[in-house]
Design an enzyme around this catalytic site. Structure first.
Site, short mmCIF file in Angstrom:
data_model
loop_
_atom_site.label_atom_id
_atom_site.label_comp_id
_atom_site.label_asym_id
_atom_site.label_seq_id
_atom_site.Cartn_x
_atom_site.Cartn_y
_atom_site.Cartn_z
N LYS A 114 0.81 -1.21 0.00
CA LYS A 114 0.00 0.00 0.00
C LYS A 114 0.85 1.28 0.00
O LYS A 114 2.06 1.24 0.24
CB LYS A 114 -0.93 -0.02 1.21
N HIS A 124 -2.21 -5.32 1.61
CA HIS A 124 -3.53 -5.94 1.45
C HIS A 124 -3.29 -7.38 1.02
O HIS A 124 -2.35 -7.67 0.29
CB HIS A 124 -4.34 -5.23 0.35
#
Length: 141
Positions: free
Chosen positions: A11, A117
């Protein structure tokens, strides 16, 4: 054991802090094969589409804003039991709840800025991989 694929996104917070190499090393050190990878900056439509299941939830707009704030590194990882093993490797969503030695415990800044993620099921992995990659971009080893 069944060979599986899972989607990983490094991210914006981790990309901004130059943690990409350290995180990718963790994948390989834990037996994952990186079979596809790209860096991109998500636009609003891409982020909204990827996180569509969360639309209408209080955190949705902030999540989209965060995921479009800087580049991300999207990769397909492959190994036996990839989904479960990846979830174990990254740790709990909230880094304060994550186990010692997990990616989120070691690198995440907060529940939102949690560095990575990962697909939460085999079904999600198939859908998420297809969102970012066509089959010809995936190179099994």
């Amino acid at each position: 054991m069944a060979l599986e694929r899972t989607l990983s996104i490094i991210k914006p917070d981790a990309v901004e802090r130059n943690l990409v190499g350290k995180i990718l090393s963790r994948f390989e050190e834990n037996g994952f094969q990186i079979v596809a990878m790209k860096m991109l900056r998500l636009n609003q439509a891409q982020a909204e589409g990827f996180y569509a299941e969360h639309q209408g939830k209080p955190f949705f707009d902030g999540l989209v804003e965060y995921m479009t704030s800087a580049p991300v590194v999207v990769s397909v990882l492959e190994k036996d039991n990839a989904v479960k093993d990846y979830r174990t490797l990254i740790g709990a969503t909230d880094p304060q709840q994550a186990a010692e030695g997990t990616i989120r415990k070691d690198f995440a800044e907060s529940r939102r800025r949690n560095s990575v993620h990962g697909s939460d099921s085999e079904e999600s992995a198939v859908r998420e991989i297809a969102y970012f990659f066509v089959e010809s971009e995936i190179c099994p080893r």
